[in-house]
Design an enzyme around this catalytic site. Structure first.
Site, PDB file in Angstrom:
ATOM      1  N   ASP A  23      38.121  33.157  42.090  1.00 14.33           N
ATOM      2  CA  ASP A  23      37.148  32.766  43.123  1.00 14.33           C
ATOM      3  C   ASP A  23      36.941  31.253  43.197  1.00 14.33           C
ATOM      4  O   ASP A  23      37.465  30.500  42.384  1.00 14.33           O
ATOM      5  CB  ASP A  23      35.815  33.475  42.855  1.00 14.33           C
ATOM      6  CG  ASP A  23      35.211  34.015  44.133  1.00 14.33           C
ATOM      7  OD1 ASP A  23      35.223  33.293  45.142  1.00 14.33           O
ATOM      8  OD2 ASP A  23      34.720  35.164  44.110  1.00 14.33           O
ATOM      9  N   GLU A  39      26.606  35.616  65.397  1.00 16.55           N
ATOM     10  CA  GLU A  39      27.581  34.538  65.176  1.00 16.55           C
ATOM     11  C   GLU A  39      28.442  34.308  66.414  1.00 16.55           C
ATOM     12  O   GLU A  39      28.956  33.201  66.607  1.00 16.55           O
ATOM     13  CB  GLU A  39      28.475  34.861  63.979  1.00 16.55           C
ATOM     14  CG  GLU A  39      27.835  34.616  62.603  1.00 16.55           C
ATOM     15  CD  GLU A  39      26.900  35.731  62.136  1.00 16.55           C
ATOM     16  OE1 GLU A  39      26.770  36.748  62.862  1.00 16.55           O
ATOM     17  OE2 GLU A  39      26.296  35.582  61.056  1.00 16.55           O
ATOM     18  N   ASN A  94      26.778  41.299  63.830  1.00 16.26           N
ATOM     19  CA  ASN A  94      26.982  40.245  62.841  1.00 16.26           C
ATOM     20  C   ASN A  94      28.468  40.035  62.585  1.00 16.26           C
ATOM     21  O   ASN A  94      29.251  40.978  62.590  1.00 16.26           O
ATOM     22  CB  ASN A  94      26.298  40.644  61.522  1.00 16.26           C
ATOM     23  CG  ASN A  94      26.253  39.482  60.571  1.00 16.26           C
ATOM     24  OD1 ASN A  94      25.443  38.570  60.743  1.00 16.26           O
ATOM     25  ND2 ASN A  94      27.139  39.463  59.593  1.00 16.26           N
ATOM     26  N   TYR A  96      33.855  38.147  54.423  1.00 18.26           N
ATOM     27  CA  TYR A  96      33.803  38.766  53.096  1.00 18.26           C
ATOM     28  C   TYR A  96      35.231  39.151  52.738  1.00 18.26           C
ATOM     29  O   TYR A  96      35.897  39.821  53.522  1.00 18.26           O
ATOM     30  CB  TYR A  96      32.933  40.032  53.109  1.00 18.26           C
ATOM     31  CG  TYR A  96      31.726  39.976  54.028  1.00 18.26           C
ATOM     32  CD1 TYR A  96      30.661  39.114  53.763  1.00 18.26           C
ATOM     33  CD2 TYR A  96      31.661  40.783  55.163  1.00 18.26           C
ATOM     34  CE1 TYR A  96      29.567  39.057  54.611  1.00 18.26           C
ATOM     35  CE2 TYR A  96      30.567  40.739  56.011  1.00 18.26           C
ATOM     36  CZ  TYR A  96      29.522  39.875  55.743  1.00 18.26           C
ATOM     37  OH  TYR A  96      28.453  39.822  56.593  1.00 18.26           O
ATOM     38  N   ARG A  97      35.668  38.755  51.555  1.00 13.91           N
ATOM     39  CA  ARG A  97      37.036  39.085  51.158  1.00 13.91           C
ATOM     40  C   ARG A  97      37.234  40.598  51.124  1.00 13.91           C
ATOM     41  O   ARG A  97      36.281  41.354  50.893  1.00 13.91           O
ATOM     42  CB  ARG A  97      37.319  38.491  49.782  1.00 13.91           C
ATOM     43  CG  ARG A  97      36.614  39.272  48.688  1.00 13.91           C
ATOM     44  CD  ARG A  97      36.903  38.689  47.333  1.00 13.91           C
ATOM     45  NE  ARG A  97      36.468  39.568  46.289  1.00 13.91           N
ATOM     46  CZ  ARG A  97      35.777  39.165  45.219  1.00 13.91           C
ATOM     47  NH1 ARG A  97      35.440  37.893  45.082  1.00 13.91           N
ATOM     48  NH2 ARG A  97      35.443  40.026  44.287  1.00 13.91           N
ATOM     49  N   TRP A 124      30.981  42.489  50.460  1.00 15.15           N
ATOM     50  CA  TRP A 124      29.843  41.742  50.993  1.00 15.15           C
ATOM     51  C   TRP A 124      28.757  41.683  49.947  1.00 15.15           C
ATOM     52  O   TRP A 124      28.425  42.670  49.312  1.00 15.15           O
ATOM     53  CB  TRP A 124      29.310  42.343  52.290  1.00 15.15           C
ATOM     54  CG  TRP A 124      29.175  43.831  52.301  1.00 15.15           C
ATOM     55  CD1 TRP A 124      28.601  44.628  51.363  1.00 15.15           C
ATOM     56  CD2 TRP A 124      29.654  44.696  53.337  1.00 15.15           C
ATOM     57  NE1 TRP A 124      28.685  45.930  51.737  1.00 15.15           N
ATOM     58  CE2 TRP A 124      29.313  45.998  52.951  1.00 15.15           C
ATOM     59  CE3 TRP A 124      30.309  44.483  54.555  1.00 15.15           C
ATOM     60  CZ2 TRP A 124      29.632  47.098  53.741  1.00 15.15           C
ATOM     61  CZ3 TRP A 124      30.601  45.574  55.334  1.00 15.15           C
ATOM     62  CH2 TRP A 124      30.270  46.867  54.921  1.00 15.15           C
TER      63      TRP A 124
HETATM   64  C1  LIG Z   1      36.624  31.567  52.148  1.00 17.84           C
HETATM   65  C2  LIG Z   1      35.289  32.254  52.006  1.00 17.84           C
HETATM   66  C3  LIG Z   1      35.201  33.466  51.360  1.00 17.84           C
HETATM   67  C4  LIG Z   1      33.991  34.130  51.244  1.00 17.84           C
HETATM   68  N1  LIG Z   1      33.959  35.344  50.617  1.00 17.84           N
HETATM   69  C5  LIG Z   1      32.813  36.049  50.588  1.00 17.84           C
HETATM   70  C6  LIG Z   1      32.781  37.350  50.026  1.00 17.84           C
HETATM   71  O1  LIG Z   1      33.775  37.862  49.526  1.00 17.84           O
HETATM   72  N2  LIG Z   1      31.606  38.034  50.053  1.00 17.84           N
HETATM   73  C7  LIG Z   1      30.483  37.507  50.616  1.00 17.84           C
HETATM   74  O2  LIG Z   1      29.471  38.186  50.649  1.00 17.84           O
HETATM   75  N3  LIG Z   1      30.463  36.249  51.132  1.00 17.84           N
HETATM   76  C8  LIG Z   1      31.615  35.513  51.141  1.00 17.84           C
HETATM   77  N4  LIG Z   1      31.625  34.261  51.684  1.00 17.84           N
HETATM   78  C9  LIG Z   1      30.358  33.675  52.159  1.00 17.84           C
HETATM   79  C10 LIG Z   1      29.900  34.256  53.475  1.00 17.84           C
HETATM   80  O3  LIG Z   1      30.937  34.285  54.411  1.00 17.84           O
HETATM   81  C11 LIG Z   1      28.748  33.426  54.048  1.00 17.84           C
HETATM   82  O4  LIG Z   1      27.702  33.432  53.125  1.00 17.84           O
HETATM   83  C12 LIG Z   1      28.238  33.943  55.395  1.00 17.84           C
HETATM   84  O5  LIG Z   1      27.149  33.131  55.803  1.00 17.84           O
HETATM   85  C13 LIG Z   1      27.776  35.370  55.331  1.00 17.84           C
HETATM   86  O6  LIG Z   1      27.436  35.764  56.646  1.00 17.84           O
HETATM   87  P1  LIG Z   1      26.311  36.853  56.917  1.00 17.84           P
HETATM   88  O7  LIG Z   1      25.025  36.305  56.384  1.00 17.84           O
HETATM   89  O8  LIG Z   1      26.316  37.018  58.402  1.00 17.84           O
HETATM   90  O9  LIG Z   1      26.695  38.098  56.197  1.00 17.84           O
HETATM   91  C14 LIG Z   1      32.829  33.571  51.791  1.00 17.84           C
HETATM   92  C15 LIG Z   1      32.906  32.337  52.439  1.00 17.84           C
HETATM   93  C16 LIG Z   1      34.121  31.678  52.549  1.00 17.84           C
HETATM   94  C17 LIG Z   1      34.168  30.354  53.253  1.00 17.84           C
HETATM   95 MN   LIG Z   2      24.868  36.725  59.963  1.00 20.51          MN
END
Ligand SMILES: Cc1cc2nc3c(=O)[nH]c(=O)nc-3n(C[C@H](O)[C@H](O)[C@H](O)COP(=O)(O)O)c2cc1C
Ligand SMILES: [Mn+2]
Length: 508
Positions: free
Chosen positions: A292, A243, A179, A183-184, A197
């Protein structure tokens, strides 16, 4: 054409007059963020800060911060081209549907056979492993130090500097379900990072699988590379959909990956920077606050910690970052790309859906406007339930359903219809469902220690209310046989005549 890496993308932006090089010395502490915010507010260009105080690496912000640049990042001229390709894929891949007499897999054998060529095409777009890549020109292990990266602090109340545009690569303990998520990551020290996350995201799910075995999870964090990768890390793909394969589909060519130096993971070979490390199942640290995209700080909370084992990078690496905060910011365009690209998938699952707008002021999940082709009583509510059942759309707090023909991208038009077509008692429904982690108005936001106090409703931590508004025109069956009025429309013949004669009137 897909960009090969972030520098080919920078060159393209510059050639199009959409990137400025800032040569004045600037600070990674608040100053770059303030500049990025102002650029985003006026729809400005991307910026490459070449002289960051105390650093040799330049910082790139705003690369995705317009619909045009977002489309280019996806290797297209317009996002709609990408959406059309996804629509063709969605039409050919068998999806579990509500149709009668489907097989156990949810689709007929014929549908599966029909889908084979498309699936094979996807399989050919799997990442391609290469032995070496520019992301490993410099390898630092024992002397790895996050302080060498120009990591930004964005808002005065932020708990520290945060990596904001990472591709966080994980896999489950069997090496499956790779995956890549964004996530920041807060910098806690020279070799410690916070892993923010959200519980429902795939990185967290992989982490739980390792934690169940009491083992530390290997993690690799890539920065830069083909901009399609950065987008893919934000795309709401179901767990198990890689991804990197999706990115290969978007760019029409496999992503080149290299093995990490200290962890058993593959990372994009053309990235600028890669941070490798492990996340211990037991270790937690106080993460946040962080300004945020809600326009508020998310409060500090306990999150897992990544222990850095290596930092590799290009000899002349560029550090890509984004600044989130009250809209409009760069992430609005990433979100709009997702809205367009995933609409065909939503329409495959909920066929009456015509269009959807997750308005920018709604910060992803607060508002959704959906138009439908309505043919039967109760259909608007059926659509609401379907939308609340679709992945991250479950977090939608205020959901408005209108008829096809209403432009969901025009807020005035949508609210006009709400006012005109909806009765506040008859046409609204209140539901309970999962709340967005960032929703501070939820009775007991996810992460709270105690359940909510709203009497009787939303009792659990992480639950929140949902309001559906049926602003569709009512069918006679829905209103005791009463005929519902049509909105005003010109006489078509007269309208055509006036258009034809417009010059003659001398009005312009
Ligand atoms: C700039 C930006 C920052 C983000 N920060 C976070 C974060 O800190 N934690 C989080 O869980 N998702 C964050 N997201 C959202 C996830 O990247 C998004 O939901 C993604 O689909 C998660 O992928 P996954 O389902 O493969 O884990 C952020 C998205 C963007 C565009
Ligand atoms: Mn995913």
């Amino acid at each position: 054409m897909a960009a090969h890496d972030i520098r080919t993308f920078i060159a393209r932006l510059e050639a199009a007059g959409q990137l400025v090089r800032v040569r004045a010395e600037v600070s990674a502490d608040l100053e770059i963020a303030e500049i990025a915010s102002r650029l985003a507010a006026r729809g400005g260009p991307a910026a490459l800060f070449q002289n960051v105080a105390g650093h040799t690496m330049p910082v790139l912000v705003g690369a995705f911060a317009s619909m045009e640049r977002m489309a280019w990042a996806l290797g297209a001229e317009r996002i709609d081209e990408v959406a059309e390709r996804v629509a063709r894929l969605a039409a050919s891949v068998p999806l579990a549907g509500p149709g009668p007499r489907r097989g156990a897999g949810g689709a007929s054998v014929a549908a599966k056979v029909k889908a084979l060529p498309k699936l094979l095409e996807l399989a050919r777009l799997r990442p391609k492993t290469v032995r070496s890549g520019p992301c490993q020109e410099i390898v630092r292990t024992d002397d790895a130090d996050l302080a060498r990266l120009p990591i930004l602090r964005s808002w005065p109340g932020d708990g520290g500097p945060f990596i904001t545009l990472p591709q966080v690569v994980t896999a489950d303990p069997d090496g499956k379900n790779r995956n890549v998520g964004m996530y920041r990551m807060q910098v806690f020290g020279p070799r410690r990072l916070g892993m923010h996350w959200h519980r429902d995201h795939d990185g967290a799910r992989n982490f739980r699988a390792w934690a169940e075995q009491g083992r530390a999870m290997p993690v690799a964090v890539a920065l830069g590379g083909d901009p399609v990768l950065t987008y893919a890390a934000t795309a709401p793909l179901p767990y198990g959909v890689d991804e990197l394969v999706f990115a290969g589909f978007l760019r029409g060519e496999s992503v080149r990956v290299v093995p990490c130096k200290t962890v058993p993971l593959l990372v994009p070979a053309d990235a600028e920077i890669v941070i490798e490390g492990t996340v211990d199942p037991e270790e937690r640290a106080r993460e946040g606050p962080f300004g945020d995209h809600t326009g508020y700080y998310t409060p500090a909370d306990e999150y897992p910690v990544m222990r850095v084992t290596a930092i590799t990078h290009r000899a002349d690496a560029v550090y890509p970052a984004t600044v989130v905060g009250r809209f409009p910011k760069e992430d609005c365009y990433l979100a709009k790309a997702t809205e367009r690209i995933f609409l065909p998938v939503i329409r495959t699952l909920v066929p009456e859906v015509v269009d959807i707008n997750l308005p920018i002021f709604g910060v992803f999940h607060n508002w959704a406007f959906v138009s439908i082709r309505k043919t039967r009583p109760g259909q608007a509510r059926q659509v609401m339930r379907a939308i609340w059942g679709l992945g991250q759309l479950a977090y939608t707090k205020f959901l408005v359903v209108v008829d096809e023909g209403v432009n969901v991208h025009d807020t005035d038009e949508v609210l006009w219809r709400v006012g005109a077509e909806a009765d506040p008692r008859r046409d609204t429904c209140l539901e309970t469902g999962p709340a967005d982690v960032l929703d501070h108005a939820a009775p007991a936001p996810p992460g709270s220690r105690r359940a909510g106090t709203s009497p009787g409703r939303c009792p659990a931590v992480g639950e929140g209310g949902k309001l559906g508004i049926d602003a569709t025109r009512k069918l006679p069956e829905e209103v005791g046989g009463r005929a519902w009025p049509e909105p005003l429309a010109s006489d078509p013949d007269t309208a055509a005549r006036v258009t034809r004669r417009w010059q003659e009137y001398g009005l312009e």
